[in-house]
Design a protein around this motif. Structure first.
Motif, short mmCIF file in Angstrom:
data_model
loop_
_atom_site.label_atom_id
_atom_site.label_comp_id
_atom_site.label_asym_id
_atom_site.label_seq_id
_atom_site.Cartn_x
_atom_site.Cartn_y
_atom_site.Cartn_z
N TYR A 76 0.91 -1.22 -0.15
CA TYR A 76 0.10 0.01 -0.09
C TYR A 76 1.04 1.25 0.31
O TYR A 76 1.65 1.29 0.95
CB TYR A 76 -0.72 0.01 1.21
CG TYR A 76 -1.77 -1.12 1.29
CD1 TYR A 76 -2.42 -1.72 0.41
CD2 TYR A 76 -1.50 -2.12 2.42
CE1 TYR A 76 -3.25 -2.85 0.74
CE2 TYR A 76 -1.85 -3.30 2.54
CZ TYR A 76 -2.89 -3.73 1.43
OH TYR A 76 -3.69 -4.84 1.67
N ASN A 95 -5.21 8.51 0.62
CA ASN A 95 -5.89 7.36 0.03
C ASN A 95 -6.74 7.61 -1.19
O ASN A 95 -7.45 6.66 -1.50
CB ASN A 95 -6.39 6.95 1.38
CG ASN A 95 -7.87 7.50 1.56
OD1 ASN A 95 -8.08 8.81 1.24
ND2 ASN A 95 -8.79 7.11 2.28
N PHE A 145 -7.13 5.21 -4.01
CA PHE A 145 -8.18 3.78 -4.07
C PHE A 145 -9.59 4.26 -4.58
O PHE A 145 -10.42 3.15 -4.79
CB PHE A 145 -8.34 3.59 -2.71
CG PHE A 145 -7.28 2.95 -1.96
CD1 PHE A 145 -6.29 2.39 -2.62
CD2 PHE A 145 -6.92 2.85 -0.48
CE1 PHE A 145 -5.35 1.70 -1.93
CE2 PHE A 145 -5.88 2.41 -0.01
CZ PHE A 145 -4.94 1.82 -0.84
N GLY A 199 -15.02 2.52 -4.39
CA GLY A 199 -13.30 2.05 -4.50
C GLY A 199 -13.34 1.74 -5.82
O GLY A 199 -14.35 1.44 -6.67
#
Length: 565
Positions: A57, A94, A97, A117
């Motif tokens: 990640y 993030n 995503f 997502g």
């Protein structure tokens, strides 16, 4: 693309045929893939987004100062992601995503915040991990007050599957003995801090039916199946390289891959389910490759639709034939109807005197929780159903004065305690809160545009007012001061718990799915994501999706062996 042999198999047309196809790789899709693979089926998992491989990640270990905008969104971010940025979870650290809203339009007849997502693992990488069982109070709600249709199952039908799911994913919590919130198979709980314990004790004096418990969460407090315990970093939204919270990528997908029975195909947008009118069964799905825009067909004996509530129902609505001119399995005209989400939006905060000699360790990944009490132990005159509260106590910084060493030292001094609460309330199933397809408009893939028409009604607004009164009163009764109430009722979708639109039921005339999540009229098609829900409860639904999925997979394989599918 990493691992081409794993992700895509184009050796021959024959290898486009599998025992099972799973559409979507989020919380329920990952579970479907695991269960079917472990039962010996060759499974094709179709995901519209790009691959994400655990534990890689990209921002998981970055410091805030390593982000150009210190994790804040830019004007360009908000412009390209004008829906996703309505949600608190969408941030600079993030945003990779999430889906790009400009490239993936839908029509909002009334505002609906569809948070999505665009990755392998879907929202299992983004969820808040609250893991609560539903009780018969939830499963009997429609029958009790006459809204929606009666669930075809009860708690006893799902209880062993809750056990099974909790043991695999790892849920931390206490066995609290609360009838409307059944206990489960728990790892050791996280601990409340001193002010939260004080709040619990004070509330018990005034409200005997409003227990304050530590939240039950799919964050590990001890290692399980190659995953280690939570480090209390509060960085779950970036993806966890420790595998300390449940996600498809860290948990169900490795289990499915270990069988050797799984093929994953990313960049695969399912357009429709293919139906054989002579056999009265689905035979496969039509897929649009999102990179090339080429269309390909895949075949299987059973199909699990787990693309998320809106997307799954859109696939069914677009799967038309002479037998099903209004969408696959839509004999009841309930497909697309009864769209629900939890309503939220209020924040309660208060100042707490004392406890200056106490602090806490780490950044715990779960809140305290007050289960639903309205229409369980305490009546409410002007609305049906109920709500829960969650929140926590914390200390800010006292300092911020001076420069250099003086500033650093003052900034490290803890400030006074504060307490905050928030709430989630139930939405009734309304037939005209619905998803339709606008055939006069096309999305970039040439499909009819999804149109969403959904709103909260008088029942939800009355409940929202009750939440405002109860939250303020509880903080005051606990002896806290400077109680503040802010915010307003959210728009549907923003709680990220969209449910309904292909509901389970006892009667094919009034529902889409049976007690095992099969389409009444097409029994080899299963729906086990949020679309299947007959009511919304106020309890977080994800654990229930997992249990329903495991149960449906068990039934599907049993029926395959009997030759019924």
């Amino acid at each position: 693309m990493p691992g081409d042999s794993l992700y895509l198999n184009n050796k021959s047309t024959r290898q486009n045929t599998y025992d099972a196809i799973v559409v979507g790789s989020g919380i329920s899709g990952g579970w479907a893939a695991k269960e079917l693979c472990e039962k010996g089926l060759k499974v094709l998992l179709l995901e519209r987004g790009r691959p994400v491989e655990h534990p890689s990640y990209p921002t998981a270990n970055k410091h805030p100062w390593e982000f150009p905008h210190r994790t804040q969104l830019t004007h360009e971010d908000r412009e390209n992601n004008f829906v996703q940025s309505r949600h608190y979870s969408f941030r600079e650290d993030n945003k990779h995503f999430y889906i790009n809203d400009k490239e993936n339009p839908y029509q909002e007849i009334q505002r609906f915040d569809w948070i999505r997502g665009n990755i392998l693992g879907g929202r299992s990488l983004l969820w808040a991990r609250a893991s609560y069982r539903w009780s018969d109070h939830d499963f009997e709600a429609n029958q009790r007050d006459g809204h929606g249709v009666d669930w075809p199952i009860r708690y006893k039908d799902l209880a062993p599957w809750y056990d099974y799911v909790e043991r695999f994913i790892g849920v931390s919590g206490n066995r609290d003995g609360i009838p409307q919130l059944p206990d489960g198979e728990f790892q050791p709980p996280f601990e409340m801090n001193v002010v939260e314990k004080h709040f619990r004790d004070q509330l018990s004096k005034h409200y005997p039916h409003r227990p304050v418990i530590i939240g039950r969460t799919a964050n590990l407090t001890k290692p399980v199946q190659g995953r280690t315990q939570c480090q209390a970093r509060n960085l779950c939204h970036r993806g966890c390289p420790f595998g300390a919270y449940f996600s498809t990528n860290a948990s169900t997908l490795p289990a499915a891959q270990a069988t050797g029975n799984l093929t994953i195909r990313p960049y695969s947008l399912v357009n429709k389910v293919i139906y054989d009118e002579q056999r009265q069964r689905a035979t496969g799905v039509e897929v649009i490759d999102t990179e090339s825009k080429h269309t390909e067909t895949f075949h299987a004996r059973i199909i699990f639709l787990n693309a998320s509530t809106v997307a799954t129902t859109a696939i069914l609505l677009n799967s038309v034939s002479s037998r099903f001119p209004n969408g696959l399995g839509n004999d009841s005209d309930q497909l697309g109807r009864n769209l629900m989400d939890h309503h939220k939006g209020l924040t309660f905060s208060a100042s707490v005197a004392g406890f200056e000699d106490s602090y806490y360790s780490g950044r715990r990944p779960t809140a305290i929780y007050i289960p639903q009490y309205r229409h369980v132990h305490e009546p409410a005159a002007n609305y049906l159903r109920g709500y829960h509260f969650a929140g926590g106590a914390y200390r800010g910084r006292a300092g911020g004065e001076g420069i250099g060493v003086e500033l650093k030292e003052s900034a490290s001094v803890p400030g006074p305690w504060s307490m905050s609460l928030y709430a989630f309330g139930e939405c009734l199933p309304y037939a005209d809160n619905r998803i339709t397809l606008d055939h006069s408009k096309k999305d970039p893939w040439g499909r009819p545009l999804i149109a969403i028409d959904c709103s909260f009604r008088e029942n939800e607004k009355a409940m929202h007012a009750a939440i405002a009164a109860d939250g303020k009163e509880m903080l005051e009764k606990a002896g806290f001061t400077h109680v503040r109430v802010s915010g307003s009722i959210s728009f549907p979708g923003n709680a990220n718990h969209e449910m309904g639109t292909a509901r389970m039921g006892r009667d094919p005339k009034t529902s889409v799915l049976n007690a095992y999540n099969q389409l009444h009229a097409v029994p080899n098609v299963f729906v086990t994501d949020g679309a299947c829900m007959s009511s919304g409860s106020c309890v977080n639904p994800s654990l229930t999706y997992m249990a329903l999925t495991a149960r449906a997979c068990d039934h599907a394989v049993s029926e395959l062996k009997k030759g019924n599918l």
